[in-house]
Motif scaffolding. Sequence first.
Motif, PDB file in Angstrom:
ATOM      1  N   ILE A  53       4.910   6.896   1.049  1.00  0.00           N
ATOM      2  CA  ILE A  53       5.288   5.851   2.042  1.00  0.00           C
ATOM      3  C   ILE A  53       4.831   4.522   1.651  1.00  0.00           C
ATOM      4  CG2 ILE A  53       5.183   5.022   4.435  1.00  0.00           C
ATOM      5  CD1 ILE A  53       6.963   7.521   4.414  1.00  0.00           C
ATOM      6  N   TYR A  54       5.556   3.485   1.439  1.00  0.00           N
ATOM      7  CA  TYR A  54       5.152   2.333   0.989  1.00  0.00           C
ATOM      8  C   TYR A  54       5.157   1.242   1.963  1.00  0.00           C
ATOM      9  CZ  TYR A  54       5.618   4.276  -3.747  1.00  0.00           C
ATOM     10  OH  TYR A  54       5.270   5.130  -4.874  1.00  0.00           O
ATOM     11  N   ARG A  55       4.155   0.493   2.292  1.00  0.00           N
ATOM     12  CA  ARG A  55       4.018  -0.530   3.421  1.00  0.00           C
ATOM     13  C   ARG A  55       3.611  -1.912   2.874  1.00  0.00           C
ATOM     14  NH1 ARG A  55       4.054   2.213   8.124  1.00  0.00           N
ATOM     15  NH2 ARG A  55       3.201   0.732   9.401  1.00  0.00           N
ATOM     16  N   ILE A  56       3.995  -2.892   3.427  1.00  0.00           N
ATOM     17  CA  ILE A  56       3.553  -4.210   3.183  1.00  0.00           C
ATOM     18  C   ILE A  56       2.498  -4.465   4.385  1.00  0.00           C
ATOM     19  CG2 ILE A  56       5.594  -5.508   4.022  1.00  0.00           C
ATOM     20  CD1 ILE A  56       5.024  -7.476   1.918  1.00  0.00           C
ATOM     21  N   GLU A  57       1.361  -5.058   3.942  1.00  0.00           N
ATOM     22  CA  GLU A  57       0.306  -5.342   4.835  1.00  0.00           C
ATOM     23  C   GLU A  57      -0.618  -6.588   4.652  1.00  0.00           C
ATOM     24  OE1 GLU A  57      -3.023  -2.249   2.945  1.00  0.00           O
ATOM     25  OE2 GLU A  57      -1.816  -1.657   4.956  1.00  0.00           O
TER      26      GLU A  57
ATOM     27  N   SER B 255       0.901  -1.170   0.167  1.00  0.00           N
ATOM     28  CA  SER B 255      -0.165  -0.090   0.072  1.00  0.00           C
ATOM     29  C   SER B 255       0.951   1.294   0.064  1.00  0.00           C
ATOM     30  CB  SER B 255      -0.933  -0.097   1.307  1.00  0.00           C
ATOM     31  OG  SER B 255      -0.278   0.277   2.633  1.00  0.00           O
ATOM     32  N   ARG B 256       0.359   2.361  -0.423  1.00  0.00           N
ATOM     33  CA  ARG B 256       0.956   3.410  -0.541  1.00  0.00           C
ATOM     34  C   ARG B 256       0.217   4.700   0.361  1.00  0.00           C
ATOM     35  NH1 ARG B 256       1.489   5.503  -6.878  1.00  0.00           N
ATOM     36  NH2 ARG B 256      -0.596   5.743  -7.187  1.00  0.00           N
TER      37      ARG B 256
ATOM     38  N   GLN C 297      14.518  -2.058  -2.575  1.00  0.00           N
ATOM     39  CA  GLN C 297      14.279  -3.370  -2.286  1.00  0.00           C
ATOM     40  C   GLN C 297      15.675  -4.078  -2.721  1.00  0.00           C
ATOM     41  OE1 GLN C 297      11.478  -4.545  -0.545  1.00  0.00           O
ATOM     42  NE2 GLN C 297      11.632  -2.510  -0.216  1.00  0.00           N
ATOM     43  N   TYR C 298      16.456  -4.204  -1.616  1.00  0.00           N
ATOM     44  CA  TYR C 298      17.877  -4.733  -1.859  1.00  0.00           C
ATOM     45  C   TYR C 298      17.992  -6.125  -2.581  1.00  0.00           C
ATOM     46  CZ  TYR C 298      18.451  -1.102   1.333  1.00  0.00           C
ATOM     47  OH  TYR C 298      18.564   0.175   2.046  1.00  0.00           O
ATOM     48  N   ASP C 299      16.874  -7.103  -2.590  1.00  0.00           N
ATOM     49  CA  ASP C 299      17.099  -8.170  -3.296  1.00  0.00           C
ATOM     50  C   ASP C 299      17.173  -8.140  -4.661  1.00  0.00           C
ATOM     51  OD1 ASP C 299      16.997 -10.998  -3.555  1.00  0.00           O
ATOM     52  OD2 ASP C 299      14.747 -11.097  -4.070  1.00  0.00           O
TER      53      ASP C 299
ATOM     54  N   VAL D 252      15.578  -2.678  -6.626  1.00  0.00           N
ATOM     55  CA  VAL D 252      14.614  -2.027  -7.471  1.00  0.00           C
ATOM     56  C   VAL D 252      13.767  -1.073  -6.469  1.00  0.00           C
ATOM     57  CG1 VAL D 252      12.300  -2.343  -8.553  1.00  0.00           C
ATOM     58  CG2 VAL D 252      14.057  -3.906  -8.635  1.00  0.00           C
ATOM     59  N   LEU D 253      13.548   0.265  -6.547  1.00  0.00           N
ATOM     60  CA  LEU D 253      12.886   1.228  -5.896  1.00  0.00           C
ATOM     61  C   LEU D 253      11.520   0.344  -5.438  1.00  0.00           C
ATOM     62  CD1 LEU D 253      13.527   4.391  -7.520  1.00  0.00           C
ATOM     63  CD2 LEU D 253      14.544   3.543  -5.492  1.00  0.00           C
ATOM     64  N   ALA D 254      10.834   0.864  -4.152  1.00  0.00           N
ATOM     65  CA  ALA D 254       9.642   0.375  -3.758  1.00  0.00           C
ATOM     66  C   ALA D 254       8.641   0.932  -4.671  1.00  0.00           C
ATOM     67  CB  ALA D 254       9.468   0.718  -2.321  1.00  0.00           C
ATOM     68  N   GLU D 255       8.863   2.192  -5.246  1.00  0.00           N
ATOM     69  CA  GLU D 255       7.791   2.784  -6.211  1.00  0.00           C
ATOM     70  C   GLU D 255       7.737   1.986  -7.230  1.00  0.00           C
ATOM     71  OE1 GLU D 255       7.263   6.953  -8.454  1.00  0.00           O
ATOM     72  OE2 GLU D 255       9.056   6.558  -7.308  1.00  0.00           O
TER      73      GLU D 255
END
Length: 134
Positions: A103-107, A89-90, A120-122, A125-128
């Motif tokens: 702000i990006y969240r995982i829920e 979600s943002r 996202q270090y894996d 890639v940017l969260a956006e």
Amino acid sequence: MKKLAFLIFLGITLSCTSSRDSTSLPEEEEIFITRKYVGTFLDFRKTGIETFSEVNLVWIKTSMDSTYGKFSAYGRNCYFMPGDRLYISRNYYSPGGISGYWIYRIENNSSVSYRLTDVQYDRKVLAEKLFRGY
């Protein structure tokens, strides 16, 4: 009388035409998307040590790991349950009123959520970009 009827006809025609054009803009629709499904929760892994001076991250693995990779989020532990449907979600924040940021969240569907790191270090890639579907 003919001029009045013509003006009414012209007004109705123009109002219908302008409403059709405004609903066909895809850019406006993309602004309102605030949640995106990213798979079911499988597992997580903690990083960092248990002190207050270090940033603690959790790496979250979902069923769509081949598409998105592992999600890195801020936290000491992960309280998602196996099988939970997870979403990104943002929310837009503007603390000063002049400008703001996302702000990006995982829920999950309940009340558990974690703020994602900006990158996202894996997969580097940017969260956006994850949210928009790179």
